[in-house]
Design an enzyme around this catalytic site. Structure first.
Site, mmCIF file in Angstrom:
data_model
loop_
_atom_site.group_PDB
_atom_site.id
_atom_site.type_symbol
_atom_site.label_atom_id
_atom_site.label_comp_id
_atom_site.label_asym_id
_atom_site.label_seq_id
_atom_site.Cartn_x
_atom_site.Cartn_y
_atom_site.Cartn_z
ATOM 1 N N SER A 141 41.079 54.915 32.409
ATOM 2 C CA SER A 141 39.929 54.097 31.673
ATOM 3 C C SER A 141 39.286 55.306 32.701
ATOM 4 O O SER A 141 38.817 56.034 33.529
ATOM 5 C CB SER A 141 39.383 53.063 32.441
ATOM 6 O OG SER A 141 37.903 52.756 32.043
ATOM 7 N N TYR A 154 37.525 46.835 38.627
ATOM 8 C CA TYR A 154 38.165 46.509 38.543
ATOM 9 C C TYR A 154 38.404 48.763 38.092
ATOM 10 O O TYR A 154 39.656 49.326 38.130
ATOM 11 C CB TYR A 154 38.023 46.026 36.861
ATOM 12 C CG TYR A 154 38.398 47.378 35.434
ATOM 13 C CD1 TYR A 154 39.329 47.163 35.087
ATOM 14 C CD2 TYR A 154 37.623 48.596 34.300
ATOM 15 C CE1 TYR A 154 39.839 47.713 34.038
ATOM 16 C CE2 TYR A 154 38.031 48.950 33.955
ATOM 17 C CZ TYR A 154 39.311 48.150 33.507
ATOM 18 O OH TYR A 154 39.538 48.570 32.270
HETATM 19 N N1 NAP Z 1 38.782 48.164 25.589
HETATM 20 C C1 NAP Z 1 38.019 48.451 26.536
HETATM 21 O O1 NAP Z 1 36.526 48.946 26.990
HETATM 22 C C2 NAP Z 1 38.854 49.814 27.576
HETATM 23 C C3 NAP Z 1 38.226 50.552 28.179
HETATM 24 C C4 NAP Z 1 39.180 51.634 28.938
HETATM 25 C C5 NAP Z 1 39.985 51.031 29.423
HETATM 26 N N2 NAP Z 1 40.551 50.017 28.871
HETATM 27 C C6 NAP Z 1 42.197 49.918 29.345
HETATM 28 O O2 NAP Z 1 43.276 49.865 28.179
HETATM 29 C C7 NAP Z 1 44.418 48.830 28.439
HETATM 30 C C8 NAP Z 1 44.426 47.761 27.593
HETATM 31 O O3 NAP Z 1 43.437 46.569 27.422
HETATM 32 P P1 NAP Z 1 42.644 46.190 25.370
HETATM 33 O O4 NAP Z 1 41.934 47.036 25.431
HETATM 34 O O5 NAP Z 1 43.731 45.922 25.278
HETATM 35 O O6 NAP Z 1 42.365 44.593 26.465
HETATM 36 P P2 NAP Z 1 43.171 43.211 26.098
HETATM 37 O O7 NAP Z 1 42.918 43.337 24.606
HETATM 38 O O8 NAP Z 1 42.354 42.503 26.450
HETATM 39 O O9 NAP Z 1 44.042 43.425 26.097
HETATM 40 C C9 NAP Z 1 45.563 43.153 27.211
HETATM 41 C C10 NAP Z 1 46.849 42.837 27.536
HETATM 42 O O10 NAP Z 1 47.007 42.600 28.371
HETATM 43 C C11 NAP Z 1 47.883 41.835 28.662
HETATM 44 N N3 NAP Z 1 47.409 40.817 29.467
HETATM 45 C C12 NAP Z 1 46.492 39.854 30.806
HETATM 46 N N4 NAP Z 1 46.731 39.967 31.430
HETATM 47 C C13 NAP Z 1 48.333 39.221 32.458
HETATM 48 C C14 NAP Z 1 49.570 39.041 32.473
HETATM 49 N N5 NAP Z 1 48.932 38.841 34.134
HETATM 50 N N6 NAP Z 1 50.947 39.617 32.474
HETATM 51 C C15 NAP Z 1 50.914 40.160 31.221
HETATM 52 N N7 NAP Z 1 50.230 40.758 30.603
HETATM 53 C C16 NAP Z 1 48.848 40.446 30.933
HETATM 54 C C17 NAP Z 1 47.561 40.391 27.847
HETATM 55 O O11 NAP Z 1 47.924 39.791 26.974
HETATM 56 P P3 NAP Z 1 48.644 37.677 27.297
HETATM 57 O O12 NAP Z 1 47.157 37.784 27.864
HETATM 58 O O13 NAP Z 1 49.093 37.758 25.996
HETATM 59 O O14 NAP Z 1 49.206 38.372 28.681
HETATM 60 C C18 NAP Z 1 46.986 41.667 26.403
HETATM 61 O O15 NAP Z 1 47.972 42.329 25.748
HETATM 62 C C19 NAP Z 1 43.831 48.170 30.188
HETATM 63 O O16 NAP Z 1 44.924 48.725 30.782
HETATM 64 C C20 NAP Z 1 42.455 48.094 29.605
HETATM 65 O O17 NAP Z 1 42.163 47.917 31.255
HETATM 66 C C21 NAP Z 1 40.593 49.186 28.144
#
Ligand code: NAP
Length: 259
Positions: A141, A154
């Site tokens: 991130s 985080y």
């Molecule tokens: N969105 C942003 O603004 C942003 C910014 C910077 C970095 N990121 C990074 O991008 C990546 C993806 O995030 P996203 O934005 O797509 O978020 P998201 O829509 O909340 O997706 C998160 C995913 O992680 C899975 N997950 C959560 N807890 C889990 C567990 N205990 N075991 C297995 N899977 C788990 C969730 O699936 P289930 O709930 O079905 O398990 C979901 O598929 C992450 O690494 C996040 O830190 C996001």
């Protein structure tokens, strides 16, 4: 040289950037293993990808914060059809200052964002080095680059991911295994609702879409680049962060903190 990975395991594939990774990889003919906790979502996505792209898609429901869930995914990286690309994407955050967070919430972030990620990366790297071929894309991130009051745990987990990946990139040079870290800025997904993180104050220029972010990460790992920063606004921010002294960054984080 540009790589075209024929199989991939994607964690966090039930929503957001993980779904975009899966869709893009399937469109390129890549066989997939989809990992997350919500099995129905993974099954629906798998069905759609098989129908659209005629690719093999396995569903592997697992909670990566549990020993059994992590063991199941680790086992899949070493058995069956070899996995050529690991996309270490699942992560979580939490609302609250450091003192407000419960020990359980801190542990859950460390377990998913750090322990599971490094175990999967290590298992994949070991198998890939033996085959002299593979890719690992670790999703970090922009928060990994600066102090982040309000999401300290985080941001620290993501600093770990960025630091680990940059070291591995150098260490694995010459092995045929490429490691890339992807540093998204704010991206429209379920992340902020799921983790109760306040983002309503953000201007529209701050936002990226999940497909843009996934494409940047997959392009970078295919090209063997160590770091991918999607979006011109975040490329500029990262360049500024690199130029500023650490003390100035701390002052900025302090002045603009929202907690
Ligand atoms: N969105 C942003 O603004 C942003 C910014 C910077 C970095 N990121 C990074 O991008 C990546 C993806 O995030 P996203 O934005 O797509 O978020 P998201 O829509 O909340 O997706 C998160 C995913 O992680 C899975 N997950 C959560 N807890 C889990 C567990 N205990 N075991 C297995 N899977 C788990 C969730 O699936 P289930 O709930 O079905 O398990 C979901 O598929 C992450 O690494 C996040 O830190 C996001």
């Amino acid at each position: 040289m540009r790589h075209s990975y024929r199989s991939a395991l994607v964690t966090g594939a039930s929503s957001g950037i993980g779904v975009s990774f899966a869709r893009r990889l399937a469109a390129g003919g890549c066989r997939l293993v989809l990992v997350a906790r919500r099995q129905e979502r993974l099954a629906a996505l798998a069905e759609d990808l098989r129908r659209r792209h005629d690719v093999d898609v396995e569903v592997l429901p697992a909670d990566l914060t549990t020993p059994s869930g992590l063991d199941a995914v680790t086992a899949r990286l070493t058995a069956g059809d070899p996995i050529e690309l690991l996309v270490n994407n699942a992560a979580r955050s939490a609302r609250g200052t450091f003192a407000e967070l419960s020990p359980e919430t801190i542990d859950a972030q460390l377990q998913l964002n750090v322990v599971a990620l490094i175990r999967l990366a290590h298992t994949a790297a070991t198998a890939m080095v033996a085959r002299d071929y593979g890719g690992i894309l670790n999703v970090s991130s922009m928060a990994s680059l600066t102090a982040s009051p309000g999401t300290a745990v985080y941001a620290a987990t993501k600093a770990f991911v960025t630091a680990l990946t940059e070291s591995l990139y150098a260490e694995l040079d010459g092995t045929g295994v490429h490691v890339t870290t992807l540093l998204p800025g704010f991206t429209r997904t379920e992340f902020h609702t799921a983790n109760d993180v306040e983002v309503s104050y953000l201007p529209s220029v701050a936002w990226l879409d999940a497909d843009t972010v996934a494409r940047a990460g997959l392009d970078a790992v295919a090209a063997g680049r160590p770091v991918a920063i999607p979006g011109p606004q975040y490329k500029l921010a990262a360049a500024t962060v690199r130029l500023l002294p650490r003390a100035a960054l701390r002052q900025l984080a302090h002045r603009y903190r929202r907690v």
